[in-house]
Design a protein around this motif. Structure first.
Motif, mmCIF file in Angstrom:
data_model
loop_
_atom_site.group_PDB
_atom_site.id
_atom_site.type_symbol
_atom_site.label_atom_id
_atom_site.label_comp_id
_atom_site.label_asym_id
_atom_site.label_seq_id
_atom_site.Cartn_x
_atom_site.Cartn_y
_atom_site.Cartn_z
ATOM 1 N N THR A 1 5.862 12.357 -1.528
ATOM 2 C CA THR A 1 4.952 11.398 -1.758
ATOM 3 C C THR A 1 3.594 11.782 -1.988
ATOM 4 O OG1 THR A 1 4.501 11.013 0.617
ATOM 5 C CG2 THR A 1 6.324 9.345 -0.162
ATOM 6 N N SER A 2 3.189 12.715 -1.507
ATOM 7 C CA SER A 2 1.781 13.250 -1.999
ATOM 8 C C SER A 2 2.011 14.629 -1.890
ATOM 9 C CB SER A 2 0.645 12.917 -1.080
ATOM 10 O OG SER A 2 0.167 11.549 -1.164
ATOM 11 N N GLY B 1 5.247 -2.243 -4.161
ATOM 12 C CA GLY B 1 5.775 -1.125 -4.787
ATOM 13 C C GLY B 1 7.133 -0.628 -3.820
ATOM 14 N N VAL B 2 7.713 -1.613 -3.352
ATOM 15 C CA VAL B 2 8.872 -1.517 -2.483
ATOM 16 C C VAL B 2 10.016 -0.962 -3.239
ATOM 17 C CG1 VAL B 2 10.581 -2.443 -0.983
ATOM 18 C CG2 VAL B 2 8.153 -3.018 -0.403
ATOM 19 N N PHE C 1 9.386 2.378 -5.077
ATOM 20 C CA PHE C 1 9.068 3.778 -4.149
ATOM 21 C C PHE C 1 10.314 4.058 -3.576
ATOM 22 C CE2 PHE C 1 4.282 3.657 -3.193
ATOM 23 C CZ PHE C 1 4.012 4.050 -4.531
ATOM 24 N N GLU D 1 -8.879 14.982 -5.064
ATOM 25 C CA GLU D 1 -9.559 14.633 -3.842
ATOM 26 C C GLU D 1 -10.622 15.617 -3.670
ATOM 27 O OE1 GLU D 1 -8.915 12.111 -2.144
ATOM 28 O OE2 GLU D 1 -6.635 11.363 -2.692
ATOM 29 N N ASN E 1 0.434 11.771 -6.456
ATOM 30 C CA ASN E 1 0.974 10.817 -5.567
ATOM 31 C C ASN E 1 1.987 9.966 -6.243
ATOM 32 O OD1 ASN E 1 -1.091 11.366 -3.407
ATOM 33 N ND2 ASN E 1 -2.548 10.131 -4.743
ATOM 34 N N PHE F 1 2.552 -1.660 -9.999
ATOM 35 C CA PHE F 1 1.056 -2.012 -9.519
ATOM 36 C C PHE F 1 0.300 -2.452 -10.872
ATOM 37 C CE2 PHE F 1 1.469 1.456 -6.116
ATOM 38 C CZ PHE F 1 2.210 0.431 -5.247
ATOM 39 N N ARG F 2 -0.726 -3.181 -10.436
ATOM 40 C CA ARG F 2 -1.830 -3.497 -11.564
ATOM 41 C C ARG F 2 -2.415 -2.552 -12.047
ATOM 42 N NH1 ARG F 2 -7.267 -4.729 -11.904
ATOM 43 N NH2 ARG F 2 -7.581 -3.461 -10.012
ATOM 44 N N THR F 3 -2.884 -1.191 -11.247
ATOM 45 C CA THR F 3 -3.821 -0.230 -11.828
ATOM 46 C C THR F 3 -2.705 0.856 -12.405
ATOM 47 O OG1 THR F 3 -3.190 0.598 -9.605
ATOM 48 C CG2 THR F 3 -5.181 -0.129 -9.763
ATOM 49 N N GLU G 1 2.312 4.621 13.846
ATOM 50 C CA GLU G 1 2.628 3.541 12.694
ATOM 51 C C GLU G 1 1.982 3.651 11.485
ATOM 52 O OE1 GLU G 1 4.526 1.119 13.673
ATOM 53 O OE2 GLU G 1 5.082 2.248 15.346
ATOM 54 N N ARG H 1 3.437 6.507 8.741
ATOM 55 C CA ARG H 1 4.630 6.098 8.227
ATOM 56 C C ARG H 1 4.749 5.420 6.720
ATOM 57 N NH1 ARG H 1 6.556 4.142 12.919
ATOM 58 N NH2 ARG H 1 7.023 1.841 12.085
ATOM 59 N N ILE I 1 4.033 4.432 3.267
ATOM 60 C CA ILE I 1 4.365 5.043 1.594
ATOM 61 C C ILE I 1 3.175 4.298 0.690
ATOM 62 C CG2 ILE I 1 6.610 5.603 2.360
ATOM 63 C CD1 ILE I 1 7.663 3.284 0.827
ATOM 64 N N ARG I 2 2.493 3.491 1.185
ATOM 65 C CA ARG I 2 1.270 3.058 0.127
ATOM 66 C C ARG I 2 2.014 2.031 -0.854
ATOM 67 N NH1 ARG I 2 -3.585 5.835 1.272
ATOM 68 N NH2 ARG I 2 -4.683 4.323 0.469
ATOM 69 N N CYS I 3 2.964 1.409 -0.478
ATOM 70 C CA CYS I 3 3.502 0.409 -1.372
ATOM 71 C C CYS I 3 2.808 -0.920 -1.609
ATOM 72 C CB CYS I 3 5.005 0.192 -1.216
ATOM 73 S SG CYS I 3 5.357 -0.789 0.146
ATOM 74 N N TYR I 4 1.992 -1.194 -0.683
ATOM 75 C CA TYR I 4 0.921 -2.391 -0.513
ATOM 76 C C TYR I 4 1.871 -3.486 -0.519
ATOM 77 C CZ TYR I 4 -2.252 1.357 -1.581
ATOM 78 O OH TYR I 4 -3.094 2.291 -1.510
ATOM 79 N N GLU J 1 -9.406 -6.544 -7.473
ATOM 80 C CA GLU J 1 -9.345 -5.254 -7.217
ATOM 81 C C GLU J 1 -9.510 -4.784 -5.652
ATOM 82 O OE1 GLU J 1 -11.033 -2.120 -9.996
ATOM 83 O OE2 GLU J 1 -12.697 -1.835 -8.554
ATOM 84 N N ASP K 1 -7.942 0.635 -4.501
ATOM 85 C CA ASP K 1 -7.793 0.800 -6.079
ATOM 86 C C ASP K 1 -9.285 1.115 -6.699
ATOM 87 O OD1 ASP K 1 -5.154 0.496 -5.641
ATOM 88 O OD2 ASP K 1 -5.094 -1.535 -6.276
ATOM 89 N N ARG L 1 -14.732 5.987 -4.831
ATOM 90 C CA ARG L 1 -13.419 5.901 -4.241
ATOM 91 C C ARG L 1 -13.805 5.680 -2.819
ATOM 92 N NH1 ARG L 1 -9.882 10.304 -4.705
ATOM 93 N NH2 ARG L 1 -8.413 8.798 -4.190
ATOM 94 N N GLU M 1 -8.704 7.963 0.411
ATOM 95 C CA GLU M 1 -7.727 8.711 -0.338
ATOM 96 C C GLU M 1 -6.454 7.706 -0.540
ATOM 97 O OE1 GLU M 1 -6.533 12.190 1.556
ATOM 98 O OE2 GLU M 1 -8.367 13.157 2.073
ATOM 99 N N SER M 2 -6.033 8.019 -1.899
ATOM 100 C CA SER M 2 -5.080 7.225 -2.305
ATOM 101 C C SER M 2 -3.406 7.807 -2.120
ATOM 102 C CB SER M 2 -5.178 6.885 -3.866
ATOM 103 O OG SER M 2 -5.727 8.011 -4.429
ATOM 104 N N GLY M 3 -3.468 8.905 -1.500
ATOM 105 C CA GLY M 3 -2.057 9.475 -1.116
ATOM 106 C C GLY M 3 -1.553 9.353 0.318
ATOM 107 N N THR M 4 -0.755 9.939 0.498
ATOM 108 C CA THR M 4 -0.144 9.686 1.899
ATOM 109 C C THR M 4 -0.536 10.678 2.882
ATOM 110 O OG1 THR M 4 2.003 10.793 1.299
ATOM 111 C CG2 THR M 4 2.166 8.296 1.241
ATOM 112 N N THR M 5 -1.697 11.149 2.908
ATOM 113 C CA THR M 5 -2.400 11.986 3.735
ATOM 114 C C THR M 5 -2.643 11.236 5.024
ATOM 115 O OG1 THR M 5 -4.619 11.667 2.851
ATOM 116 C CG2 THR M 5 -3.335 13.712 2.075
#
Lengths: 339, 317
Positions: free
Chosen positions: A63-64, A234-235, A238, A251, A260, A266-268, B203, B206, B208-211, B224, B228, B233, B236-240
């Motif tokens: 995922t990242s 994004g379900v 992903f 980062e 990632n 996604f809009r972006t 929680e 877990r 995956i940042r699918c929103y 926005e 995003d 910024r 972080e946008s990743g899954t850290t």
């Protein structure tokens, strides 16, 4: 080669493999299963005909992941990929098939992704066929199947007390070299079960001519109609075993360049620096998602970019079903009259 | 359960009489566990309307995706109605453009709990009058207590009735017990810090940042979102761990005084992440400290959305 693996001997075998490999198998995480490294005493958790929640593509495309590390004064170092030998046990045929399709993306002649390649080369995959039909899957519709061999070194058929093992590669053969051969009757029993499983997964929509229909109806009220309730989350992408889009971000606080997962929903995703967005709404994004799988991928590798795992159907928060969307596409006019 | 024919009749009437241009409700899904949100444009289309405890979405989330001037009819339960009031306060639509068809809500079923209890593929679900559901699965039938499959947010729901609907179909239900919502909040707050941190991490990480949580939430309508945003910024946008924790904690805080406890975020999450334990705490604070409940009275502004010259904290002005 057909072999017999007694279920009560599976753990001995898994333990033996762990001498040489990190063994990944589906294990319970909260209330669903996930591919995780097997620890001492743990057993694989196979849900009834259910796949792991996150597809095992994540084992090859995390995922990242950090790609580069910046050093002082403008330099950088590549982040090495873990290449310890791995064995994935119990991957379902749809997911294994999907990984071979992603090879065509990440291992192109001139553009090979070193991270993907290293992980692929270090991995052996042993599949578990699906003998019980699953409700949201449609593997047989899109050229895969509950006992498809693509991307596997060996495949298991669950025959109750034991598994029938079909070794498919030399490496797969070596892993099971200690097992006894299956009798003809056992092989026949497995074959029958595989045929029944195949028959239990009816064709969900017509794929013949589908690409042409979607191509010809690029501009059509159809897209608005099928995307109206889409939330643009994004379900579906992903959890999709063949979706591979990613975004690269620096980062800076950690001096890392990170890759990632990204999603065309996604809009972006398609937002340009100028502020213009060529896919401004869920209508265009839905069209992109379906067209990528059912037309662009067909253009590029002559395969549908979907293996019918059904995760997008099962987990869509608003119950959108790609099968129904494509059944509707089957009804679209073949020739659009141009004004 | 409200009378489906009465719901349909009302939806048809408002479309026929031109009171609204569309009615947002539900139609049968392509899979038995997932009725779909649906947009009905004509009385004929309304024949497809369904309503039941598996209708898991908060339909108010579609309100900000429709043109502001559009005349919209919508099926609303208690939480949806309150979300709409909160959105009205935030200027997201004009109430006079809406026609709300209210439904006293007996709670939403968490389809995952059905799968968990049956352990197999489900073919159909029928709600029965004795508060049970009859589930047809691959190997046979299961009768489940409805209470055992209710979504947690609904099990502790305080306001099941629409608060400002134009019409209500069905008899009003007794209000829920606020103590039930408190119990949950207090149980969590009473845990040692380390345990709460561990729970939060377990929680959040877990994710995956699918929103899906964001998109399912009626109150998350920002053009926005902070995650995003690029310059600067914010997270972080990743899954850290930092990225995932950052998302979950800030998402929750942005809901202060705005969340109606509908639980749509949790129901949308593909990773079964618990989120309402955070927003419930904020909602409880709003009740305890300010006597405020989101969307109950559209004329009362949320405490964090107001400022007065005699505010004892002068930092704002």
């Amino acid at each position: 080669m057909n072999l017999i693996l007694k279920k009560d001997e599976l753990n001995t075998l898994l333990t033996a493999w762990r001498q040489d490999y990190e063994v990944y198998a589906p294990q319970s995480l909260q209330k669903f299963t996930h591919f995780l490294p097997l620890q001492d005493g743990a057993e694989p958790a196979f849900n009834k005909a259910h796949n792991t929640r996150v597809p095992p593509k994540a084992l090859f495309l995390p995922t990242s992941e950090a790609l580069l590390k910046f050093t002082r004064f403008g330099g950088y170092e590549q982040v090495p990929t873990e290449t310890a030998p791995r064995l994935i046990f119990g991957i379902r045929p749809c997911d294994a098939h999907a990984v071979t399709m992603l090879d065509t993306v990440f291992e192109q002649e001139r553009y090979t992704d070193p991270h993907w390649q290293a992980r692929r080369e270090a991995t052996v995959t042993i599949g578990l066929g699906c003998h019980e039909p699953c409700q949201t899957g449609f593997c047989t519709t899109v050229g895969s199947g509950p006992f498809n061999h693509a991307g596997l070194d060996a495949i298991l058929t669950d025959l109750g007390e034991f598994y029938l093992v079909e070794t498919l590669t030399e490496q797969g053969g070596r892993l099971f070299s200690q097992l006894d051969a299956a009798s003809e009757m056992q092989a026949a029993q497995a074959y029958e079960l595989q045929q029944a499983a195949q028959a239990g997964m009816p064709i969900a929509f017509e794929t013949e001519g589908l690409k042409q229909k979607l191509d010809q109806n690029f501009v059509s009220p159809y897209w608005e109609e099928v995307s109206r309730s889409c939330l643009s989350c994004g379900v579906c992408t992903f959890l999709c075993p063949t979706c591979f889009c990613f975004d690269i971000v620096d980062e800076t606080q950690r001096n890392e360049r990170v890759r990632n997962w990204d999603s065309c929903m996604f809009r972006t995703y398609s937002l340009e620096a100028s502020g213009h967005n060529p896919r401004p709404s869920r209508v265009e994004r839905t069209r992109q998602r379906l067209s990528h799988k059912f037309t662009y991928w067909v253009d590029q590798i002559n395969q549908i970019g979907c293996t019918g795992c059904g995760r997008c159907v099962r987990y869509c928060p608003v119950g959108l079903d790609i099968r129904a969307m494509l059944r509707k596409a089957n009804q679209l006019p073949s020739e659009v009259a141009h004004a | 359960m409200p009378d489906l024919d009465a719901l349909k009749a009302e939806a048809k009437r408002v479309l026929d009489e031109g009171i609204v241009e569309i009615v947002i409700g539900f139609k049968a899904g392509d899979t038995p566990l997932h009725p779909q949100p649906a947009f009905f444009r004509s009385a004929a289309e309304v024949d497809q309307l369904v309503y039941g405890a598996l209708c898991q979405n908060n339909l108010a989330t579609y309100l900000t995706r429709q043109p502001k001037t559009q005349k919209i009819g919508m099926l609303v339960r208690g939480c949806e109605n309150r979300s709409i009031n909160a959105l009205a306060f935030e200027g997201q639509h004009a109430r006079e453009n809406l026609y709300l068809i209210g439904i006293p809500c007996e709670g939403i079923i968490d389809w995952r709990k059905i799968v968990e209890q049956t352990g197999e593929e489900v073919i159909s679900v029928v709600e029965q009058s004795d508060n049970t559901i009859l589930v047809e699965a691959m190997s046979g039938y299961y009768t489940l207590e409805k209470a055992s499959v209710l979504h947690e947010s609904c099990a502790r729901c305080i306001h099941p009735n629409p608060v400002s609907a134009d019409v209500v179909i069905g008899e009003p239900l007794p209000e829920g017990n606020p103590a039930m919502a408190r119990e949950k909040v207090e149980a969590f707050a009473g845990l040692p810090t380390q345990e709460r941190t561990a729970w939060f991490r377990q929680e959040a990480e877990r994710c995956i940042r699918c929103y899906a949580c964001r998109e399912a939430c009626p109150m998350c309508y920002c053009e926005e979102c902070f995650v995003d945003h690029i310059t600067p910024r914010w997270t972080e946008s990743g899954t850290t761990p930092a990225g995932m924790q950052g998302w979950h904690i800030v998402r929750a805080f942005h809901q202060t005084g705005r969340c109606t406890s509908c639980g749509a975020c949790e129901r949308a999450c593909p990773m079964d992440i618990k989120m309402t334990y955070l927003t419930e705490k904020l909602n409880d604070d709003m009740r305890q400290k300010y006597g405020f409940e989101v969307g109950m009275d559209p004329t009362v502004p949320p405490p964090f959305s107001t400022v007065t010259l005699d505010d004892k904290s002068r930092f704002v002005i």
